[in-house]
Structures are given as structure tokens and as C-alpha cells.
Design an enzyme around this catalytic site. Structure first.
Site, mmCIF file in Angstrom:
data_model
loop_
_atom_site.group_PDB
_atom_site.id
_atom_site.type_symbol
_atom_site.label_atom_id
_atom_site.label_comp_id
_atom_site.label_asym_id
_atom_site.label_seq_id
_atom_site.Cartn_x
_atom_site.Cartn_y
_atom_site.Cartn_z
ATOM 1 N N ASP A 104 -24.467 -32.002 -3.809
ATOM 2 C CA ASP A 104 -23.738 -30.739 -3.917
ATOM 3 C C ASP A 104 -22.243 -31.004 -4.066
ATOM 4 O O ASP A 104 -21.756 -32.078 -3.688
ATOM 5 C CB ASP A 104 -23.964 -29.886 -2.656
ATOM 6 C CG ASP A 104 -25.429 -29.525 -2.477
ATOM 7 O OD1 ASP A 104 -26.157 -29.515 -3.480
ATOM 8 O OD2 ASP A 104 -25.829 -29.270 -1.321
ATOM 9 N N LYS A 105 -21.542 -29.996 -4.535
ATOM 10 C CA LYS A 105 -20.093 -30.132 -4.749
ATOM 11 C C LYS A 105 -19.383 -30.552 -3.446
ATOM 12 O O LYS A 105 -18.456 -31.359 -3.463
ATOM 13 C CB LYS A 105 -19.551 -28.792 -5.252
ATOM 14 C CG LYS A 105 -18.124 -28.824 -5.697
ATOM 15 C CD LYS A 105 -17.740 -27.467 -6.295
ATOM 16 C CE LYS A 105 -16.243 -27.382 -6.495
ATOM 17 N NZ LYS A 105 -15.822 -26.039 -6.896
#
Ligand code: URA
Length: 233
Positions: A104-105
């Protein structure tokens, strides 16, 4: 059989035209003989190539370990967001690298970039049981019963999650290590959500038996050795 200019471009991680320039300059030897033509074909398993007198063993694929920082996405390109690939120097841009799986970011830590599609697919397939270990911090303490929940799995996307090993940190029960062999979308966050917790920090620390290199700062990267590539799984 492989062309000399392709061999040099793959092995030295440069463009075909840079490889051709090296060859034309007489800096490349094939079995001890200087060859000035890039289109010469030879058996890369039997012949020895040297550049400036140094043997250059053929490297078909590139493998890079990166310590992913928060705020970048693990995609090859994205119109709005900064990608992990954009953290690499220009010379890698023509090498068709992609991240092996997604983080994920806001997830940090170990991400592998390669152009070896077949092996990447194998490393990600749940059938091959390649472990990925995460260090996770939550807003609520883990309970001993969570260990069982993770092992038994929870329903996610119409499927039961594969057994996940949960090791709660003794000194702080809001922290744990979680080991997955699959990669469902937001799997750690959703598993923790199922156990009544929000993830406040997530870092991947291991892929197969390869640990995140502690010398790499966030955003830094390095190529993997042959031995390290085999440790991926
Ligand atoms: N699980 C998550 O929830 N996020 C990641 O980035 C990786 C695993």
C-alpha cells in the site's frame, strides 16, 4: 545464442546503443578476441565475455531490493502518484521492471523489482507458499486468541485467508510480526480490522528468506546477488 550488444546491455544494465558504442570502441572481448560488431551471435553458456579486461557473466534478469518509503505507490506508472520505479536511476527505465506484488502507499519496507515475469508470478502464487513477513503496529493490543484467528483464517473476498502466523511482541502487545503466504488486497489491515484493530504502521521485513537490508534507508535500493535471488523462494 545471443547477440553481443544484447548481452552487454543486459549484463551492464545499459541501452543497446551504449552497448554498441562500447563494442565499437574495442572494449569487448569474446573468448579473448576483441569483437567490434554488436550483431555477432554466440552461445552465452559456453563463451566468455570481457569488458575492459574484466569477465562479465551474463545477467538475464535484474532483481532490485528497495526499502519502500511511505507516500509512493508500487505500480509501474501512475498519472497522479509517485511510483517506486521513479526512485530508480534513468538506466533502469528501459528494462521493463515491475514490482513483485503490491504494498500500500503507506506501507514501507522490502519490495522487490524485477523484469523476470515468470519467477515473479511463482513467488506471488499462494501455491508456492513463499512467506512474506510484516512488522505491524496497531492502536489496540493483540490478544492471545488473535493467534488462532490468524491461523484459522477469516472470510475475505469470498475465500478463507490462508493461515497467517501472528507473533505478538512481548514488550509491546500493540506490535506484532505477521507472516503471509498470499497477498489479498489490504490483507494485513483487513485481518487486523477483523480482530478489532486499526493498523498504524506497516513494514514488510522479509520476502522468502531474504531480509530487508538494514543498511538501506527508506527510498534506497540495490541490486540482488544470485544467492539473494535464490533466497526469495
Ligand atoms: N497487507 C496490507 O494490508 N497492506 C500491505 O501493503 C501489505 C499487506
Amino acid at each position: 545464442m545471443i547477440r553481443l550488444d544484447k548481452y552487454i546491455a543486459d549484463t551492464l544494465v545499459c541501452t543497446r546503443s551504449e552497448a554498441s558504442a562500447l563494442i565499437r570502441a574495442g572494449r569487448v572481448c569474446l573468448d579473448g578476441v576483441t569483437v567490434k560488431k554488436g550483431d555477432v551471435r554466440f552461445d552465452e553458456k559456453k563463451c566468455t565475455v570481457a569488458v575492459d579486461g574484466k569477465t562479465a557473466g551474463y545477467k538475464e534478469f535484474i532483481y532490485i531490493m528497495m526499502n519502500k518509503p511511505a507516500g509512493v505507490v508500487s505500480a509501474t506508472d501512475d498519472v497522479r502518484e509517485k511510483t517506486v520505479l521513479s526512485l530508480l536511476p534513468e538506466k533502469y527505465m528501459t528494462k521493463e521492471l515491475f514490482p513483485v506484488g503490491r504494498l500500500d502507499k503507506d506501507t514501507v519496507g522490502l519490495i522487490i523489482l524485477t523484469n523476470d515475469g515468470k519467477n515473479a508470478h511463482r513467488l506471488l502464487s499462494p501455491k508456492h507458499h513463499v512467506e512474506k513477513e510484516y512488522y505491524v503496529e496497531c492502536d489496540v493490543e493483540f490478544a492471545d486468541s488473535d493467534i488462532d484467528t490468524c491461523l484459522k483464517g477469516v472470510m475475505m473476498d469470498g475465500d478463507r485467508t490462508k493461515p497467517c502466523v501472528l507473533k505478538i511482541c512481548e514488550n509491546d502487545r500493540k506490535c506484532a510480526h505477521m507472516i503471509l503466504t498470499e497477498g489479498k488486497y489490504h490483507e494485513i489491515k483487513r485481518l487486523c480490522g477483523h480482530m478489532g484493530k486499526n493498523v498504524t504502521f506497516l513494514e514488510r521485513v522479509r520476502f522468502g528468506s531474504l531480509l530487508l537490508d538494514g543498511e538501506l534507508q527508506r527510498g534506497e535500493w540495490r541490486e540482488l546477488s544470485e544467492e539473494e535471488i535464490s533466497m526469495l523462494g
